[in-house]
Design a protein around this motif. Sequence first.
Motif, short mmCIF file in Angstrom:
data_model
loop_
_atom_site.label_atom_id
_atom_site.label_comp_id
_atom_site.label_asym_id
_atom_site.label_seq_id
_atom_site.Cartn_x
_atom_site.Cartn_y
_atom_site.Cartn_z
N ALA A 367 -1.78 2.72 -4.58
CA ALA A 367 -1.83 2.84 -3.12
C ALA A 367 -2.79 1.83 -2.50
O ALA A 367 -2.67 1.49 -1.32
N THR A 370 -2.24 -4.01 -1.27
CA THR A 370 -1.72 -4.36 0.05
C THR A 370 -0.30 -4.92 -0.05
O THR A 370 -0.03 -5.79 -0.88
N PRO A 374 4.96 0.47 3.03
CA PRO A 374 4.45 0.68 4.38
C PRO A 374 3.19 1.55 4.38
O PRO A 374 3.06 2.48 3.59
N ASN A 375 2.25 1.23 5.29
CA ASN A 375 0.97 1.93 5.32
C ASN A 375 1.10 3.43 5.48
O ASN A 375 0.29 4.20 4.94
N LYS A 376 2.13 3.87 6.20
CA LYS A 376 2.25 5.30 6.47
C LYS A 376 2.52 6.13 5.21
O LYS A 376 2.38 7.35 5.23
N TYR A 377 2.91 5.45 4.10
CA TYR A 377 3.19 6.18 2.87
C TYR A 377 2.01 6.16 1.89
O TYR A 377 2.04 6.84 0.87
N LYS A 378 0.97 5.38 2.18
CA LYS A 378 -0.15 5.26 1.24
C LYS A 378 -0.84 6.60 1.02
O LYS A 378 -1.25 6.93 -0.10
N GLU A 379 -0.99 7.37 2.08
CA GLU A 379 -1.67 8.65 1.95
C GLU A 379 -0.93 9.59 1.01
O GLU A 379 -1.55 10.40 0.30
N GLU A 382 -1.82 8.59 -2.47
CA GLU A 382 -3.22 8.93 -2.74
C GLU A 382 -3.40 10.39 -3.12
O GLU A 382 -4.42 10.77 -3.71
#
Length: 454
Positions: A367, A370, A374-379, A382
Amino acid sequence: MKWSMKKTILPILTFVIAIVSGQYEVPDATVEVYSPRGLKVSIPDEEGVKLFAFHGKINEEMNGREGGTFSRDILKPKDGKWTFYDPTAKLNIGDKLYYWTYVDFFDGERKLGYPKDDQFHEVKEFQVKPGECKQSQTTQNGKSDKICSGKLIFEEHFKTFNPALWSPEVKFADAPDYEFVIYGNYSETMKFTNDKLGIKPTLAEDVYGRDIVFSSLDLGASCTDKSSPCYRKAQGQFIVPPVISSQINTKDKFSFKYGKIEVRAKLPKGNWIYPEIFLNPATEEYGADYLSGQIRVAFATGNMPTKLQGGVIFSENEKGRSYGIKTKKNHKRTVHNYGVTWTPDKITFTLDNEAYGEVIPPNDGFAGITGILPNKYKEIWEEGSKIAPFDQEMYFTIGVGVGGHNFPDSDNTKPWKNSNATQARDFYQNLTTWYETWTPQSTLEVDHIKVWAL
């Protein structure tokens, strides 16, 4: 009983006679090293074998046919094998065992001695002693049942289609690869012969008639893809997929997390063809369309048969498709053992038991890289372990795809662009160029699939 150097002189003369006049060949020995102690070296029993001898040293080459640190004659077989076993032998990972073996063989008329010199084994892993069970990190079919380390948990030799393990896909190819294919249980594209699974794509018109691409097709009740329409109609810039192929999977029948995988196969050759030897997520815990990851056991486009790839896919974008891919050049399009060792810490890819690439997550997990999703899926990633999304059970997919987004637009030889709505039509209009490269060598042949617990 150990042999001194003097005692090896007479057997050496016997060996020369055997090599000149005999037909028997000493088989390769199976070497098993146990932790914390134990060494086993064996050959299979067969009619005519009367004695097996083993001589070896650890981390020191043999001086010809000397007795060695280990030196023993085995006078009778047990459980179908001639076996040397020393329960006190202490070997470590990385140690090198140098050895030679010898067999007395009776061919019906006379008994001769046969040596096999200059053998070598590097200790890369320990085996579990018979009767012992070390708890594995591997899980199977969503169950927490105890699995012993080293246990063979899946084995398929493709003598015929086994519906208890496999299901055929019947669908129009769609996201995330958008290949130009109709998958089905076609006799024209999937066969089981000579204990092999063979899958070879062909033109849709061979089954559905001429000009099917400009007509319509309903896959009906047999359609297996409930997330996409099972009906296609040519309209405007859109056509019915021009290629048929086959794809089978073990979804809902066999899935696992972590293990050692071996697929013995021959990959297909032909423009815009590629093998689908994949592990796909059983539950899509982290999302659909690669967000829950895909492990590619062996991948090579038919245009470039000498470039083998294995690795992981994170997402549909270019970096997500390329970051976790490892490459082996000078790959010969013959039968090979393609392997993956999947652990909670890394995923290793091998060709004929030699590693050519590793995918290792950074300390903060995938996660933290870079651009691979897409950033919205990083959480979501994690929330999993360091190796997420590859910390969930996966199942096998075996098939052959054609075209689509597995070929990036940076490939200027393509007759289509992934970004164009007309991509399937553009591909079809180039048929006379690519179809002439499809031959009997365009078949994916799979001999077997095996999975062992870690």
